[in-house]
Design a protein around this motif. Structure first.
Motif, short mmCIF file in Angstrom:
data_model
loop_
_atom_site.label_atom_id
_atom_site.label_comp_id
_atom_site.label_asym_id
_atom_site.label_seq_id
_atom_site.Cartn_x
_atom_site.Cartn_y
_atom_site.Cartn_z
N HIS A 95 2.37 -22.50 -38.85
CA HIS A 95 3.52 -23.24 -38.15
C HIS A 95 4.68 -22.42 -38.26
O HIS A 95 4.77 -21.46 -38.90
N GLU A 103 7.10 -24.85 -46.78
CA GLU A 103 5.75 -25.64 -46.70
C GLU A 103 5.74 -26.22 -48.19
O GLU A 103 5.65 -25.51 -49.02
N LYS A 109 7.82 -32.24 -41.24
CA LYS A 109 6.43 -32.47 -40.43
C LYS A 109 5.31 -32.50 -41.08
O LYS A 109 5.08 -31.39 -42.29
N VAL A 141 1.88 -31.11 -41.30
CA VAL A 141 0.99 -30.43 -40.32
C VAL A 141 -0.42 -30.33 -40.65
O VAL A 141 -1.13 -29.80 -39.86
N ARG A 155 -5.26 -31.81 -38.26
CA ARG A 155 -3.75 -31.15 -37.97
C ARG A 155 -3.37 -32.06 -36.83
O ARG A 155 -3.56 -31.67 -35.70
N TYR A 178 5.06 -28.81 -31.84
CA TYR A 178 6.21 -29.20 -32.78
C TYR A 178 7.64 -29.67 -32.07
O TYR A 178 7.91 -28.87 -31.12
#
Length: 148
Positions: A11, A16, A122, A124, A139, A146
């Motif tokens: 991503h 994260e 988001k 993900v 996913r 995105y």
């Protein structure tokens, strides 16, 4: 909680966050084609959420760990998933509570919550383990679509 290394998702985000939790629930897949899974049975589902974003909130978090856990755990723990009519259906195969559809539903619930936050991270990836030998990875942004 079993320690696990999860598949990673590429991503474009700076941060994260991964959150592990579990919930116990029963379900059945309302199709004769599902074999034994057409009968009511239960699992201890293990979930790993991967949430990513570029901005932290006013407290320095990407997202509050406890908020995302409660969103799923408090809703589904010790329930019959088929009875959650807002998410699952015994009539529509696209809404049977299979592991795949449960993982997608978790992703959608989490993203709806994240969309209401100031920093809008988001979801993900949703990793959902149904048994010690079976899991699904969902996913939501497959292909890199995105919007932020």
């Amino acid at each position: 909680m079993m320690q696990q290394i999860y598949p990673s998702v590429a991503h474009p985000f700076r941060y994260e966050l991964n959150k592990d939790f579990q919930f116990a629930a029963a379900h059945y897949v309302p199709s004769e084609l599902a074999g034994k899974c057409s009968r009511v049975h239960g699992h201890t589902y293990f979930v790993n959420l991967t949430i990513a974003g570029n901005e932290l909130d006013q407290t320095g978090f990407l997202v509050d760990f406890s908020a995302v856990k409660k969103l799923i755990h408090d809703r589904f723990d010790h329930t019959l998933l088929n009875e959650h009519a807002a998410f699952f259906s015994d009539e529509d195969p696209a809404r049977f509570p299979t592991t795949e559809i449960v993982a997608k539903t978790i992703g959608e619930l989490i993203q709806a919550y994240l969309d209401q936050t100031e920093n809008k991270p988001k979801c993900v990836q949703v990793f959902l383990r149904e048994t010690p030998t079976s899991y699904v990875v969902y996913r939501p942004f497959a292909g890199g679509a995105y919007d932020r």
